[in-house]
Design a protein around this motif. Structure first.
Motif, PDB file in Angstrom:
ATOM      1  N   LEU A  19       0.849  -1.126   0.017  1.00 53.81           N
ATOM      2  CA  LEU A  19       0.122   0.033   0.074  1.00 53.81           C
ATOM      3  C   LEU A  19       0.905   1.224   0.173  1.00 53.81           C
ATOM      4  N   GLN A  20       1.937   1.124   0.390  1.00 54.02           N
ATOM      5  CA  GLN A  20       3.001   2.262   0.369  1.00 54.02           C
ATOM      6  C   GLN A  20       2.393   3.637   1.073  1.00 54.02           C
ATOM      7  N   VAL A  21       2.046   3.257   2.346  1.00 56.97           N
ATOM      8  CA  VAL A  21       1.353   4.333   3.255  1.00 56.97           C
ATOM      9  C   VAL A  21       1.829   5.408   3.429  1.00 56.97           C
ATOM     10  N   GLU A  22       3.426   5.543   3.238  1.00 59.79           N
ATOM     11  CA  GLU A  22       4.406   6.765   3.362  1.00 59.79           C
ATOM     12  C   GLU A  22       3.612   8.026   2.520  1.00 59.79           C
ATOM     13  N   MET A 473      -7.473  -4.024 -10.133  1.00 56.80           N
ATOM     14  CA  MET A 473      -6.667  -5.476  -9.930  1.00 56.80           C
ATOM     15  C   MET A 473      -5.783  -5.426 -11.376  1.00 56.80           C
ATOM     16  N   GLN A 474      -6.587  -4.761 -12.487  1.00 61.64           N
ATOM     17  CA  GLN A 474      -5.631  -5.148 -13.500  1.00 61.64           C
ATOM     18  C   GLN A 474      -4.475  -4.369 -13.428  1.00 61.64           C
ATOM     19  N   HIS A 475      -4.564  -2.953 -12.998  1.00 59.58           N
ATOM     20  CA  HIS A 475      -3.525  -2.232 -12.678  1.00 59.58           C
ATOM     21  C   HIS A 475      -2.296  -2.641 -11.980  1.00 59.58           C
ATOM     22  N   THR A 476      -2.943  -3.513 -10.596  1.00 60.77           N
ATOM     23  CA  THR A 476      -1.691  -3.986  -9.876  1.00 60.77           C
ATOM     24  C   THR A 476      -1.213  -5.137 -10.859  1.00 60.77           C
TER      25      THR A 476
END
Ligand code: FAD
Length: 478
Positions: A19-22, A473-476
């Motif tokens: 998620l890269q919460v930073e 989802m596709q993007h991921t």
């Protein structure tokens, strides 16, 4: 030391790598929450969970909540844990600091709760329900209601509940018969019987604030005629001081399969004709208001199931490394070969892998929903806000229904890996299985979640939310 409750590497992986919460800290609203702060929050939650809350899990199960003449007492150890929980300001992590919150991103709060709820689900229901009830006051309350209740609730000084269910109104909330009659002073007299009320009576706090669904005299039948009221256990005077007890009587608590540390109360409202409440939101809009909060509550239940599964997996994997039994399959015909830890056996590994895969998927899904909420908070674009709102709507019945179904399977594997000891109370696996089971039932049974997903959510807005989700989802994958 062996990992407990949740694997810290997995928590960090989802937060920081998936998620890269930073990136949230680049936005003014969440500027304080850089990586260092996030790591500190998770470490503090983990410490509190392991050192103070986890030791209450088994005691809570064994001693349970005790009912005597209208009063409910909780195990002594719950009091110390609750005081520390309050001191640490963990109850309303995502809420406005003006009301006692910490203004934290939702995704990070969910990760902290991964440990806290995993340490003792029954205990964490007291603050969890308080947060939900406080959120109702925050969203629909008048300035006066907020001033009287909100800070006390978000700081945990008073706790909260949700009063929907009645003997003849379970899944079909619209069948409820609790009534409300308007008084000259603008308050309402409430009369009815509510059952199965989690945290409905206890001795952790001096007051309990009950959001109650009831029908105002003359209102339409079914869900269209339901209103929401705020009914304190002890009346709160206009200056914030406590007044008279409010004719809310606990007539008993349930003997249950699990979550023994949480009181499941039957509450008689207005048995002496003296139960008063104030309207929360608008007349006859109670169901709609409750539904707005339903996403929050259902996500919490998904989290509860997942936390049982995560804890069960951690116990199982630790046990499998230590329990020595049987020979390694590849060497079993060899002479004089020693027995090995059961983690070497393919069938045990298969079950552990299945548990791990499910737990990691549940964690990713639940934190992802939190991140969608954070995206709504930081986004300036109405279109983007709508997109994430739609994705959350679709995913909530999945997070509640699918996750808790799988969580129970995971907990069942957890029992299996312990062999006979899994069935024995001295070990944690059987309690986690029992505690987990309720998550498939309350807050809308999983059958109701399935109907919600198919009947309402997939077709929402001509299918745009589900297409947006598939797009993500596709993007991921790409
Ligand atoms: C430990 C515990 C804590 C709880 N805490 C709270 C609380 O804090 N506040 C509160 O208000 N309530 C609470 N509840 C109540 C809980 O939410 C209800 O028990 C639940 O919603 C189901 O209602 P019911 O028990 O009346 O079952 P029913 O509604 O009678 O359902 C029985 C079965 O029929 C199915 N069913 C019912 N209607 C339909 C339909 N239309 N289509 C298909 N299948 C259907 C259900 O899925 C279920 O399998 C709690 C319950 C328990 C056991």
């Amino acid at each position: 030391m062996a990992q407990q409750i949740a694997d810290r590497r997995d928590v960090d992986f989802v937060l920081h790598e998936v998620l890269q919460v930073e990136h949230l800290s680049k936005h003014e609203k969440f500027a304080e929450f850089n990586k260092k702060t996030v790591d500190l929050i998770i470490s503090e939650a983990r410490n509190l969970a392991i050192k103070e809350i986890l030791p209450t899990r088994e005691i809570g199960d064994r001693e349970g909540a005790q009912f005597d003449q209208g009063k409910v007492t909780l195990p002594e150890s719950f009091h110390r844990a609750y005081d520390l929980f309050k001191e640490g300001e963990w109850l309303a992590m995502i809420e406005n600091p003006d009301w006692g919150g910490q203004g934290m991103p939702r995704s990070i709060a969910l990760a902290a709760n991964d440990y806290l709820v995993g340490a003792n689900l029954a205990f964490m229901m007291y603050p969890g329900l308080t947060h939900g009830a406080g959120k109702l006051v925050d969203t629909f309350g008048t300035d006066k209601q907020k001033k009287l209740y909100l800070k006390k609730m978000f700081t945990g000084e008073w706790t909260g509940t949700m009063l929907l269910t009645e003997p003849e109104a379970g899944s079909d909330v619209g069948a409820l018969t609790t009534s409300a009659v308007k008084n000259d002073d603008g308050t309402y007299s409430i009369t009815g019987n509510k059952i199965f009320i989690s945290s409905g009576e206890h001795d952790l706090a001096e007051n309990i604030i009950h959001p109650v669904l009831a029908r105002i005299e003359g209102a339409p039948e079914g869900t269209k005629g339901i209103s929401l009221f705020l009914v304190p256990k002890i009346w709160v005077n206009d200056d914030g001081s406590l007044g008279e007890p409010n004719d809310v009587v606990c007539t008993g608590i349930e003997e249950k399969m699990g979550i023994h540390g949480n009181s499941t109360a039957s509450l008689a409202l207005g048995g002496k004709g003296k139960c008063k409440g104030t309207l929360l939101g608008e007349e006859n809009k109670g169901m709609r208001e409750m539904f707005i909060m339903m996403n929050e509550a259902r996500l919490l239940v998904g989290l509860q199931g997942f936390c049982c599964a995560s804890a069960s997996y951690m116990h199982a994997v630790n046990y499998a490394k230590e329990r020595v039994q049987g020979k390694n399959l590849e060497k079993m015909m060899d002479e004089g070969v020693s027995s090995v830890p059961i983690i070497q056996h393919p069938d045990v590994r298969r079950q552990l892998m299945s548990m791990k895969v499910n737990v990691e998927a549940m964690r990713s899904l639940i934190y992802y929903i939190g991140m969608c909420e954070d995206q709504i908070t930081i986004s300036d674009s109405e279109e983007e806000k709508e997109k994430y709102k739609g994705i959350i709507d679709v995913l909530i019945p999945v997070a509640k229904g699918y996750v808790t179904d799988r969580a129970f399977d995971v907990c069942s594997h957890g029992v299996q890996i312990y062999g006979g000891y899994g069935y024995i109370k001295e070990y944690p696996a059987e309690q986690l299985l029992r505690d987990c089971r309720i998550t498939m039932i309350y807050e809308g049974t999983n059958g109701i979640q399935a109907m919600d997903l198919l009947g309402r959510k997939l077709g929402l807005n001509n299918g745009k939310p589900i297409m947006d989700l598939l797009g993500e989802m596709q993007h991921t994958i790409a």
